[in-house]
Scaffold this motif. Structure first.
Motif, PDB file in Angstrom:
ATOM      1  N   ILE A   1       0.840  -1.186   0.109  1.00 47.59           N
ATOM      2  CA  ILE A   1      -0.188  -0.037   0.275  1.00 47.59           C
ATOM      3  C   ILE A   1       0.787   1.414  -0.321  1.00 47.59           C
ATOM      4  N   PRO A   2       0.757   1.589  -1.503  1.00 49.48           N
ATOM      5  CA  PRO A   2       1.642   2.679  -1.249  1.00 49.48           C
ATOM      6  C   PRO A   2       1.078   3.862  -0.200  1.00 49.48           C
ATOM      7  N   GLU A   3       1.992   5.201  -0.065  1.00 50.92           N
ATOM      8  CA  GLU A   3       1.865   6.600   0.986  1.00 50.92           C
ATOM      9  C   GLU A   3       0.814   7.222  -0.427  1.00 50.92           C
ATOM     10  N   GLY A   4       0.170   7.528   0.039  1.00 56.01           N
ATOM     11  CA  GLY A   4      -1.134   8.930  -0.531  1.00 56.01           C
ATOM     12  C   GLY A   4      -2.443   7.967  -1.191  1.00 56.01           C
ATOM     13  N   ASN A   5      -1.874   6.987  -1.372  1.00 62.20           N
ATOM     14  CA  ASN A   5      -3.391   5.343  -1.916  1.00 62.20           C
ATOM     15  C   ASN A   5      -4.228   6.332  -1.082  1.00 62.20           C
ATOM     16  N   ASN A   6      -5.423   6.168  -1.664  1.00 65.79           N
ATOM     17  CA  ASN A   6      -7.007   6.735  -1.389  1.00 65.79           C
ATOM     18  C   ASN A   6      -7.458   5.111  -0.694  1.00 65.79           C
ATOM     19  N   ILE A   7      -9.139   4.954  -0.115  1.00 66.69           N
ATOM     20  CA  ILE A   7      -9.356   3.846  -0.161  1.00 66.69           C
ATOM     21  C   ILE A   7      -9.827   2.812  -1.235  1.00 66.69           C
ATOM     22  N   TRP A   8     -10.063   3.210  -2.319  1.00 67.74           N
ATOM     23  CA  TRP A   8     -10.436   2.371  -3.467  1.00 67.74           C
ATOM     24  C   TRP A   8      -9.519   2.161  -4.368  1.00 67.74           C
ATOM     25  N   GLU A   9      -7.648   3.022  -4.450  1.00 69.72           N
ATOM     26  CA  GLU A   9      -6.864   2.557  -4.381  1.00 69.72           C
ATOM     27  C   GLU A   9      -6.237   1.040  -4.344  1.00 69.72           C
ATOM     28  N   ILE A  10      -6.828   1.203  -2.393  1.00 68.45           N
ATOM     29  CA  ILE A  10      -6.617   0.134  -1.930  1.00 68.45           C
ATOM     30  C   ILE A  10      -6.963  -1.023  -1.785  1.00 68.45           C
ATOM     31  N   ASP A  11      -8.450  -0.662  -2.204  1.00 67.09           N
ATOM     32  CA  ASP A  11      -9.133  -1.689  -2.164  1.00 67.09           C
ATOM     33  C   ASP A  11      -9.308  -2.148  -3.942  1.00 67.09           C
TER      34      ASP A  11
ATOM     35  N   GLU B   1     -10.160   6.354   5.632  1.00 63.89           N
ATOM     36  CA  GLU B   1      -9.981   6.956   5.470  1.00 63.89           C
ATOM     37  C   GLU B   1      -8.789   7.576   6.061  1.00 63.89           C
ATOM     38  N   GLY B   2      -8.083   7.232   5.642  1.00 67.04           N
ATOM     39  CA  GLY B   2      -6.562   8.343   6.433  1.00 67.04           C
ATOM     40  C   GLY B   2      -5.800   7.523   7.332  1.00 67.04           C
ATOM     41  N   TYR B   3      -6.358   6.811   7.536  1.00 65.81           N
ATOM     42  CA  TYR B   3      -5.928   5.536   9.016  1.00 65.81           C
ATOM     43  C   TYR B   3      -5.023   4.596   8.714  1.00 65.81           C
ATOM     44  N   LEU B   4      -5.554   4.423   7.366  1.00 66.28           N
ATOM     45  CA  LEU B   4      -4.623   3.244   6.717  1.00 66.28           C
ATOM     46  C   LEU B   4      -2.993   2.585   6.118  1.00 66.28           C
ATOM     47  N   PHE B   5      -2.238   3.128   7.087  1.00 62.07           N
ATOM     48  CA  PHE B   5      -0.952   3.464   6.849  1.00 62.07           C
ATOM     49  C   PHE B   5      -0.925   2.244   6.149  1.00 62.07           C
ATOM     50  N   PRO B   6      -0.379   3.081   4.977  1.00 61.59           N
ATOM     51  CA  PRO B   6       1.035   2.685   4.258  1.00 61.59           C
ATOM     52  C   PRO B   6       1.981   1.578   4.417  1.00 61.59           C
ATOM     53  N   ASP B   7       2.387   0.303   4.139  1.00 58.93           N
ATOM     54  CA  ASP B   7       2.610  -0.481   4.377  1.00 58.93           C
ATOM     55  C   ASP B   7       2.959  -1.924   3.908  1.00 58.93           C
ATOM     56  N   THR B   8       3.537  -2.717   3.270  1.00 56.15           N
ATOM     57  CA  THR B   8       4.207  -4.042   3.133  1.00 56.15           C
ATOM     58  C   THR B   8       2.901  -4.812   3.421  1.00 56.15           C
ATOM     59  N   TYR B   9       2.225  -5.201   3.285  1.00 59.10           N
ATOM     60  CA  TYR B   9       1.685  -5.978   4.547  1.00 59.10           C
ATOM     61  C   TYR B   9       1.638  -7.947   3.680  1.00 59.10           C
ATOM     62  N   ARG B  10       1.844  -8.286   4.659  1.00 56.05           N
ATOM     63  CA  ARG B  10       0.898  -9.805   4.284  1.00 56.05           C
ATOM     64  C   ARG B  10      -0.083 -10.401   4.899  1.00 56.05           C
TER      65      ARG B  10
ATOM     66  N   GLU C   1     -12.334  -7.686   7.401  1.00 60.22           N
ATOM     67  CA  GLU C   1     -12.334  -7.401   9.005  1.00 60.22           C
ATOM     68  C   GLU C   1     -10.933  -7.838   9.727  1.00 60.22           C
ATOM     69  N   GLU C   2     -10.280  -8.640   9.158  1.00 56.48           N
ATOM     70  CA  GLU C   2      -9.313  -9.462   9.619  1.00 56.48           C
ATOM     71  C   GLU C   2      -8.039  -8.673   9.092  1.00 56.48           C
ATOM     72  N   ILE C   3      -8.095  -8.133   7.784  1.00 53.72           N
ATOM     73  CA  ILE C   3      -7.235  -6.967   6.297  1.00 53.72           C
ATOM     74  C   ILE C   3      -7.100  -5.869   7.022  1.00 53.72           C
ATOM     75  N   LEU C   4      -8.749  -5.161   7.777  1.00 56.73           N
ATOM     76  CA  LEU C   4      -8.559  -3.771   8.969  1.00 56.73           C
ATOM     77  C   LEU C   4      -7.956  -4.288   9.451  1.00 56.73           C
ATOM     78  N   SER C   5      -8.042  -4.708  10.128  1.00 57.27           N
ATOM     79  CA  SER C   5      -7.642  -5.270  12.010  1.00 57.27           C
ATOM     80  C   SER C   5      -6.012  -5.113  11.889  1.00 57.27           C
ATOM     81  N   LYS C   6      -5.887  -5.632  10.660  1.00 62.11           N
ATOM     82  CA  LYS C   6      -3.926  -6.130  10.539  1.00 62.11           C
ATOM     83  C   LYS C   6      -3.777  -4.449  10.291  1.00 62.11           C
ATOM     84  N   ILE C   7      -3.897  -3.498   9.165  1.00 59.55           N
ATOM     85  CA  ILE C   7      -4.037  -2.640   9.067  1.00 59.55           C
ATOM     86  C   ILE C   7      -3.606  -1.340  10.334  1.00 59.55           C
TER      87      ILE C   7
END
Length: 252
Positions: free
Chosen positions: A41-51, A73-82, A90-96
């Motif tokens: 998830i790159p910096e500056g992606n919005n919710i639709w781009e993450i989706d 929106e705004g609190y889905l921290f950009p990072d590399t996730y597994r 729900e599990e995906i959001l919890s990890k983010i």
């Protein structure tokens, strides 16, 4: 035999053409299908781009995350996730959210609320940390003076919100927004027609933008633009100077 004692558990995919020896060797070497799916998830992606990234990774159906969690929106921290294959939204959001808590929420030098909204705009307005800090200062000064922020990216996000309400199974590409037409339409993200911050974050900022939002740099500038060729930020102290820059660098 010795090879069988080293067989490794896991999920394996084999073609009909593979030999028994090849299958045994693959299992012995542990060449199983990965159990996790990596999503960046790159910096500056919005919710639709993450989706869209999660959809392309086969983790969710299109629009599933955006429909349920647009308020995040705004609190889905950009990072590399597994993520585990078969993980629920729900599990995906919890990890983010856990990542945000570990890397952002615990820091005393980064605020929430307005800092997150400003940082979300900085991600769209600049690339260099020094420019983010200066633009953060410009935004703060314009807010103090009651001047509209006039940020196109916020207008584009407002258009995306309306498009998503009409077509909730689709992602939204803000670069396709008809900015000139949208500026003329009042709305909670129209920073031309309304003074103050937009209704919420317009992207999900990383640490650099969040720090710039929390630590604005004072400058004599009130205006800026980004050149089309290099993305260089050109600053101006007055509207007259800014209009000259628009003519020189953007041909407007």
């Amino acid at each position: 035999n010795g090879d069988e004692s080293r067989l490794q558990a896991g999920t394996y995919l084999f073609s009909r053409a593979q030999s028994s020896a090849g299958i045994a060797q693959a299992i012995a070497r542990g060449l199983a299908e990965p159990k996790d799916v990596t999503v960046v998830i790159p910096e500056g992606n919005n919710i639709w781009e993450i989706d869209k990234r999660l959809t392309n990774a086969g983790l969710i159906s299109e629009g599933e995350l955006a429909r349920a969690y647009s308020h995040k929106e705004g609190y889905l921290f950009p990072d590399t996730y597994r993520f585990a294959k078969g993980a629920t939204p729900e599990e995906i959001l919890s990890k983010i959210e856990d990542t945000y808590a570990r890397k952002v929420a615990i820091r005393s030098d980064i605020g929430g609320g307005s800092d997150v909204i400003i940082a979300s705009m900085l991600e769209k307005e600049a690339k260099r940390p020094e420019d983010m800090a200066i633009i953060s200062g410009i935004i703060r000064e314009r807010l103090l003076r009651g001047m509209p922020l006039q940020i196109d990216a916020s207008v584009a996000y407002g258009w995306c919100v309306k498009e998503f309400q009409r077509w909730p199974s689709r992602d939204c590409d803000g670069t396709q927004a008809p900015i000139a037409a949208e500026i003329a339409i009042d709305g909670p993200y129209n920073t031309y027609r309304r003074a103050g911050l937009p209704a919420g974050a317009i992207s999900n900022p990383g640490l650099v933008a969040l720090l710039a939002a929390a630590n604005p740099k004072e400058s004599p500038y009130l205006f800026y633009l980004s050149t089309r060729d290099s993305g260089e930020i050109i600053y101006a102290k007055t509207l007259a100077e800014h209009l000259k820059n628009r003519s020189r660098y953007l041909g407007l």
